[in-house]
Each structure stands twice: as C-alpha cells, then as structure tokens.
Design an enzyme around this catalytic site. Sequence first.
Site, short mmCIF file in Angstrom:
data_model
loop_
_atom_site.label_atom_id
_atom_site.label_comp_id
_atom_site.label_asym_id
_atom_site.label_seq_id
_atom_site.Cartn_x
_atom_site.Cartn_y
_atom_site.Cartn_z
CE LYS A 238 -2.02 -1.24 3.87
NZ LYS A 238 -1.29 -2.50 4.14
NE ARG B 159 -4.45 -1.54 10.32
CZ ARG B 159 -3.35 -0.96 9.79
NH1 ARG B 159 -3.38 0.27 9.36
NH2 ARG B 159 -2.23 -1.64 9.71
NE ARG C 206 7.30 -2.38 6.31
CZ ARG C 206 5.96 -2.40 6.35
NH1 ARG C 206 5.26 -1.92 5.33
NH2 ARG C 206 5.33 -2.88 7.40
NE ARG D 147 5.97 -0.27 10.48
CZ ARG D 147 4.80 -0.40 9.85
NH1 ARG D 147 4.66 0.10 8.62
NH2 ARG D 147 3.81 -1.02 10.43
NE ARG E 213 2.11 -4.99 11.44
CZ ARG E 213 3.27 -4.77 10.81
NH1 ARG E 213 4.38 -5.31 11.28
NH2 ARG E 213 3.32 -4.02 9.75
P1 ADP Z 1 2.27 -1.86 3.23
O1 ADP Z 1 2.28 -0.35 3.17
O2 ADP Z 1 1.05 -2.45 2.56
O3 ADP Z 1 2.44 -2.40 4.63
P2 ADP Z 1 4.81 -1.62 1.82
O4 ADP Z 1 4.46 -0.80 0.64
O5 ADP Z 1 5.58 -0.97 2.91
O6 ADP Z 1 3.51 -2.39 2.40
O7 ADP Z 1 5.62 -2.90 1.27
C1 ADP Z 1 6.14 -3.88 2.19
C2 ADP Z 1 7.53 -4.30 1.73
O8 ADP Z 1 7.43 -5.05 0.52
C3 ADP Z 1 8.49 -3.14 1.44
O9 ADP Z 1 9.77 -3.51 1.85
C4 ADP Z 1 8.40 -2.97 -0.10
O10 ADP Z 1 9.63 -2.48 -0.62
C5 ADP Z 1 8.13 -4.40 -0.56
N1 ADP Z 1 7.19 -4.46 -1.70
C6 ADP Z 1 6.13 -3.65 -1.95
N2 ADP Z 1 5.48 -4.05 -3.07
C7 ADP Z 1 6.16 -5.14 -3.53
C8 ADP Z 1 5.98 -6.02 -4.65
N3 ADP Z 1 4.97 -5.84 -5.51
N4 ADP Z 1 6.87 -7.02 -4.81
C9 ADP Z 1 7.88 -7.21 -3.92
N5 ADP Z 1 8.10 -6.43 -2.85
C10 ADP Z 1 7.25 -5.40 -2.65
P1 AMP Z 2 0.65 0.43 9.37
O1 AMP Z 2 1.75 1.45 9.22
O2 AMP Z 2 -0.54 0.74 8.51
O3 AMP Z 2 1.16 -0.99 9.18
O4 AMP Z 2 0.14 0.54 10.86
C1 AMP Z 2 1.01 0.28 11.94
C2 AMP Z 2 0.19 0.13 13.24
O5 AMP Z 2 -0.47 1.36 13.55
C3 AMP Z 2 -0.92 -0.92 13.19
O6 AMP Z 2 -0.47 -2.24 13.45
C4 AMP Z 2 -1.85 -0.40 14.29
O7 AMP Z 2 -1.34 -0.68 15.59
C5 AMP Z 2 -1.76 1.11 14.09
N1 AMP Z 2 -2.78 1.59 13.11
C6 AMP Z 2 -2.53 2.18 11.91
N2 AMP Z 2 -3.67 2.51 11.29
C7 AMP Z 2 -4.67 2.10 12.12
C8 AMP Z 2 -6.09 2.13 12.03
N3 AMP Z 2 -6.71 2.63 10.95
N4 AMP Z 2 -6.80 1.62 13.07
C9 AMP Z 2 -6.18 1.11 14.16
N5 AMP Z 2 -4.86 1.04 14.30
C10 AMP Z 2 -4.10 1.53 13.29
#
Ligand code: ADP
Ligand code: AMP
Length: 215
Positions: free
Chosen positions: A13, A88, A127, A161, A172
């Site tokens: 995302k 969420r 990541r 993170r 998660r």
């Molecule tokens: P989200 O925001 O949904 O938690 P991220 O965009 O941070 O996910 O992506 C999670 C990890 O996977 C990051 O390290 C990113 O570089 C990698 N990633 C994202 N999209 C892809 C993809 N299509 N193929 C492989 N790795 C990806």
């Molecule tokens: P994310 O960066 O989207 O992976 O979110 C990291 C963490 O923040 C999650 O695991 C939750 O603990 C909290 N969080 C982020 N967005 C929300 C949401 N919309 N509702 C509740 N908790 C959230």
Amino acid sequence: MNIILLGPPGAGKGTQARVLVERDGMVQLSTGDMLRAAVAAGTEVGKRAKAVMDAGNLVTDEIVIGIISDRLDEPDVKGGAIFDGFPRTLAQADALGDLLAAKGMSLDKVVEMRCDDEELVTRVIGRFTCSGCGEGYHDTFKPPKVEGECDKCDANGFVRRPDDNEDAMRNRLFVYYKETSPLIGYYYAKDNLAMVDGTAAIDEVTAQIAQALKN
Ligand code: ADP
Ligand code: AMP
C-alpha cells in the site's frame, strides 16, 4: 479522486501510494505514519498508541477517526486523497463515509491488494525506510540502487519498524483477517471495489492500479 488502498500489512500500500503521490499529486493519508509521528513526538496519543502498535494490535477507532478527521480539514487533500491503512474496522469505514459526506467529498474507488501470507511476512521482515524522505525499501525485492544510499534524497540513514518482526507480523495478519477483511465485502456491496494482484512485481501492480482507477 479519493481512494482507499485496502490490504494486509506488507501488501504494498505504502509503496503504491508513493507512486500515486509522485505521479498524480495526490496526498497519502497513512494512519500508521501519523501514529508513528505521534509516538516519535511523544504526544498523548503517541503514548497511548506505542505498546499497542508494537504488539501489532489496533489502536482505538476513536483515536484514528479523530486523526483522519483533522487531516481531512487540511487544504492539500482537495487534490485527491489516498487512504493507506485506514479504515481498518467496520466502524472506521462507516465513520469515513460520514466524514467525507460532511466535508462534501466522496470515495471513488477501493483497491484491494491481495497477497499471500508467507510473501507478506517475507516482505515485512525485509522492509526498511529512508529516515530522510520515507522512501520504502526491501532487502531483496527493492534494495537502494547504491548500497546504503537513498535513491530519492541525500540522507544516508535507514530505519526499521519495531513491529516488523515475525511475532508482531503474525498477530497483525490475524488482526487483518478478523477486523479489516470484512471491509472487502462492505465495499463490494457499495459497488466501488476493485482487486489487484499484490503478488506481482511493483511496476505491474502500479499498472493494475492505474487500470482499476480508470474503470
Ligand atoms: P504496506 O504499506 O502495505 O504495509 P509496503 O508498501 O511498505 O507495504 O511494502 C512492504 C515491503 O514489501 C516493502 O519492503 C516494499 O519495498 C516491498 N514491496 C512492496 N510491493 C512489492 C511487490 N509488488 N513485490 C515485492 N516487494 C514489494
Ligand atoms: P501500518 O503502518 O498501517 O502498518 O500501521 C502500523 C500500526 O499502527 C498498526 O499495526 C496499528 O497498531 C496502528 N494503526 C494504523 N492505522 C490504524 C487504524 N486505521 N486503526 C487502528 N490502528 C491503526
């Protein structure tokens, strides 16, 4: 255009939101980023959220709805918002609908990014993010072009993170399936759901999202 990127942690995302920001001038509204900023700043919200986030649980609806409501009052969202990690829960989805209506905005598309669990775990554990500009990377799938240097800015520091470890990630995922995946049916019923293959390569996912937003 206002859209939601809906998918489990690691679905891509944030990666795709940044492409849309750069390409289309939209703004990324990531509640995760906003909460991490609150934790770093040591605010009351940050203090309440930290342990919950580290364990991979959800912070309260009240907190995130409040954060999003305030953010939607800022003028830059008029150019188009990408909701990333919000809503969420069903309560958050209802609240978002009400907030948008009250502010004279609408929701144009919800893009579900589907991916399998083991791939998600591998992605999240590898990541890391530039501490200067927030560009996201992955040890294997998206390393910086020059090792140790951000592709997008001059900062040379990266952060990982605290919740990107296997235990928190498994929780998660559980929380996603229990609390968030019902939103897929919710938006399907509202007729604005599109699905993309989140397991595809990053550029291919970008292309699929572009196609979904045209329809
Ligand atoms: P989200 O925001 O949904 O938690 P991220 O965009 O941070 O996910 O992506 C999670 C990890 O996977 C990051 O390290 C990113 O570089 C990698 N990633 C994202 N999209 C892809 C993809 N299509 N193929 C492989 N790795 C990806
Ligand atoms: P994310 O960066 O989207 O992976 O979110 C990291 C963490 O923040 C999650 O695991 C939750 O603990 C909290 N969080 C982020 N967005 C929300 C949401 N919309 N509702 C509740 N908790 C959230």
